[in-house]
Design a protein around this motif. Sequence first.
Motif, PDB file in Angstrom:
ATOM      1  N   TYR A 239      -0.038 -11.460  12.369  1.00  0.00           N
ATOM      2  CA  TYR A 239       0.410 -10.096  12.134  1.00  0.00           C
ATOM      3  C   TYR A 239       0.358  -9.725  10.655  1.00  0.00           C
ATOM      4  O   TYR A 239       0.019  -8.591  10.312  1.00  0.00           O
ATOM      5  CB  TYR A 239       1.837  -9.921  12.667  1.00  0.00           C
ATOM      6  CG  TYR A 239       1.946 -10.180  14.143  1.00  0.00           C
ATOM      7  CD1 TYR A 239       1.291  -9.367  15.056  1.00  0.00           C
ATOM      8  CD2 TYR A 239       2.709 -11.242  14.624  1.00  0.00           C
ATOM      9  CE1 TYR A 239       1.386  -9.600  16.426  1.00  0.00           C
ATOM     10  CE2 TYR A 239       2.813 -11.483  15.995  1.00  0.00           C
ATOM     11  CZ  TYR A 239       2.144 -10.661  16.884  1.00  0.00           C
ATOM     12  OH  TYR A 239       2.241 -10.900  18.225  1.00  0.00           O
ATOM     13  N   ALA A 240       0.690 -10.668   9.786  1.00  0.00           N
ATOM     14  CA  ALA A 240       0.644 -10.379   8.355  1.00  0.00           C
ATOM     15  C   ALA A 240      -0.792 -10.154   7.886  1.00  0.00           C
ATOM     16  O   ALA A 240      -1.058  -9.259   7.075  1.00  0.00           O
ATOM     17  CB  ALA A 240       1.291 -11.518   7.568  1.00  0.00           C
ATOM     18  N   GLY A 241      -1.724 -10.951   8.409  1.00  0.00           N
ATOM     19  CA  GLY A 241      -3.130 -10.745   8.048  1.00  0.00           C
ATOM     20  C   GLY A 241      -3.662  -9.416   8.538  1.00  0.00           C
ATOM     21  O   GLY A 241      -4.397  -8.721   7.823  1.00  0.00           O
ATOM     22  N   ALA A 242      -3.278  -9.035   9.769  1.00  0.00           N
ATOM     23  CA  ALA A 242      -3.691  -7.727  10.294  1.00  0.00           C
ATOM     24  C   ALA A 242      -3.108  -6.605   9.456  1.00  0.00           C
ATOM     25  O   ALA A 242      -3.789  -5.610   9.162  1.00  0.00           O
ATOM     26  CB  ALA A 242      -3.254  -7.600  11.755  1.00  0.00           C
ATOM     27  N   ALA A 243      -1.833  -6.763   9.056  1.00  0.00           N
ATOM     28  CA  ALA A 243      -1.206  -5.740   8.220  1.00  0.00           C
ATOM     29  C   ALA A 243      -1.860  -5.669   6.845  1.00  0.00           C
ATOM     30  O   ALA A 243      -1.947  -4.582   6.256  1.00  0.00           O
ATOM     31  CB  ALA A 243       0.286  -6.023   8.076  1.00  0.00           C
ATOM     32  N   ALA A 244      -2.317  -6.812   6.328  1.00  0.00           N
ATOM     33  CA  ALA A 244      -2.985  -6.811   5.025  1.00  0.00           C
ATOM     34  C   ALA A 244      -4.279  -6.004   5.082  1.00  0.00           C
ATOM     35  O   ALA A 244      -4.581  -5.218   4.174  1.00  0.00           O
ATOM     36  CB  ALA A 244      -3.273  -8.243   4.584  1.00  0.00           C
ATOM     37  N   ILE A 245      -5.041  -6.173   6.161  1.00  0.00           N
ATOM     38  CA  ILE A 245      -6.268  -5.385   6.310  1.00  0.00           C
ATOM     39  C   ILE A 245      -5.926  -3.910   6.486  1.00  0.00           C
ATOM     40  O   ILE A 245      -6.575  -3.027   5.905  1.00  0.00           O
ATOM     41  CB  ILE A 245      -7.080  -5.889   7.518  1.00  0.00           C
ATOM     42  CG1 ILE A 245      -7.466  -7.356   7.328  1.00  0.00           C
ATOM     43  CG2 ILE A 245      -8.333  -5.034   7.717  1.00  0.00           C
ATOM     44  CD1 ILE A 245      -8.165  -7.964   8.528  1.00  0.00           C
ATOM     45  N   GLY A 246      -4.886  -3.625   7.267  1.00  0.00           N
ATOM     46  CA  GLY A 246      -4.459  -2.239   7.443  1.00  0.00           C
ATOM     47  C   GLY A 246      -3.999  -1.609   6.146  1.00  0.00           C
ATOM     48  O   GLY A 246      -4.290  -0.438   5.878  1.00  0.00           O
ATOM     49  N   LEU A 247      -3.305  -2.387   5.324  1.00  0.00           N
ATOM     50  CA  LEU A 247      -2.847  -1.866   4.038  1.00  0.00           C
ATOM     51  C   LEU A 247      -4.026  -1.561   3.123  1.00  0.00           C
ATOM     52  O   LEU A 247      -4.036  -0.551   2.410  1.00  0.00           O
ATOM     53  CB  LEU A 247      -1.907  -2.874   3.371  1.00  0.00           C
ATOM     54  CG  LEU A 247      -1.303  -2.461   2.029  1.00  0.00           C
ATOM     55  CD1 LEU A 247      -0.469  -1.188   2.181  1.00  0.00           C
ATOM     56  CD2 LEU A 247      -0.449  -3.590   1.443  1.00  0.00           C
ATOM     57  N   ALA A 248      -5.038  -2.431   3.143  1.00  0.00           N
ATOM     58  CA  ALA A 248      -6.239  -2.177   2.345  1.00  0.00           C
ATOM     59  C   ALA A 248      -6.949  -0.911   2.810  1.00  0.00           C
ATOM     60  O   ALA A 248      -7.390  -0.092   1.995  1.00  0.00           O
ATOM     61  CB  ALA A 248      -7.184  -3.376   2.433  1.00  0.00           C
ATOM     62  N   MET A 249      -7.041  -0.731   4.124  1.00  0.00           N
ATOM     63  CA  MET A 249      -7.657   0.486   4.647  1.00  0.00           C
ATOM     64  C   MET A 249      -6.849   1.720   4.258  1.00  0.00           C
ATOM     65  O   MET A 249      -7.422   2.766   3.915  1.00  0.00           O
ATOM     66  CB  MET A 249      -7.772   0.395   6.171  1.00  0.00           C
ATOM     67  CG  MET A 249      -8.717  -0.677   6.672  1.00  0.00           C
ATOM     68  SD  MET A 249      -8.892  -0.637   8.473  1.00  0.00           S
ATOM     69  CE  MET A 249      -9.701   0.947   8.705  1.00  0.00           C
ATOM     70  N   LEU A 250      -5.520   1.593   4.314  1.00  0.00           N
ATOM     71  CA  LEU A 250      -4.660   2.711   3.933  1.00  0.00           C
ATOM     72  C   LEU A 250      -4.854   3.083   2.471  1.00  0.00           C
ATOM     73  O   LEU A 250      -4.975   4.275   2.130  1.00  0.00           O
ATOM     74  CB  LEU A 250      -3.200   2.353   4.190  1.00  0.00           C
ATOM     75  CG  LEU A 250      -2.157   3.374   3.740  1.00  0.00           C
ATOM     76  CD1 LEU A 250      -2.319   4.680   4.500  1.00  0.00           C
ATOM     77  CD2 LEU A 250      -0.754   2.815   3.931  1.00  0.00           C
ATOM     78  N   ALA A 251      -4.918   2.082   1.601  1.00  0.00           N
ATOM     79  CA  ALA A 251      -5.067   2.340   0.171  1.00  0.00           C
ATOM     80  C   ALA A 251      -6.412   3.004  -0.131  1.00  0.00           C
ATOM     81  O   ALA A 251      -6.497   3.979  -0.890  1.00  0.00           O
ATOM     82  CB  ALA A 251      -4.915   1.044  -0.616  1.00  0.00           C
TER      83      ALA A 251
END
Length: 273
Positions: A239-251
Amino acid sequence: MVEHSILPGLKLSLGITLVYLTLIVLLPLAALAVRPWEIGLDGVVRTLSDPRVASALRVSFGISLLAALTNAPLGLLIAWTLTRYEFPGRRILDALVDLPFALPTAVAGIALTAIYSPTGPVGAFAAQFGIKTAYSPIGIFIALVFIGLPFVVRSVQPVMQDLDKDVEEAAQTLGATDIQRVTRVVLPALAPALLSGVSLAFARAVGEYGSVIFIAGNMPLKTEIAPLLIVIKLEQYDYAGAAAIGLAMLAISFGALVAMNAVQIYLSRRGRA
């Protein structure tokens, strides 16, 4: 002196708005921003620097930008045709523009794959010239153009309908050619709306999943998109890795949209000057 609105209930309306935005927008974004740091800074960097993740981000944002830019002239041409000309079937064509809005994304992906796969009519024809449409970046591009086109058309069409034709006629009276009227009179008035449509198409394309996974082929380091990689990591309980990719996409998305909005504001002020 404070001017009061003629509409009552400002405090109640503002309170409901803030609660709604907090629950629906701010809290999920805050959770997305916090969750990746469970694995620490090194874990976030390691996740985002993984070649598979970097490739997926390049594919998602690169092809999304290319599709949105392609939709700009296509959407402008379609909006111009629907607004300026009367012809049999115009209302049907106008309704078809909204089809990607109503069509489930999975259905759109299956339909596009059936047409552009090597055994499909268009895919088989393109294969004769050595062009691989489905299961390649071209397939992703086709899907993203399909789902993004209505945003551009519907953003430009109302503005084009409200354009004062007297200005165009005055320019023609003063000796302006058709090209000059379009480039110096029409396009400057449409530029903010056109950029808004391109921004919406880009934002939709970046997060698109259903219509892409069928036609992309989902080959790691080649045609794998970032949303699919998020789903894969969720299935692996990372979940943390998925959130990291999501955060990069958000930024990245936030930075791109801020830049587009700045250009839109500049064009709007220039048009009023």
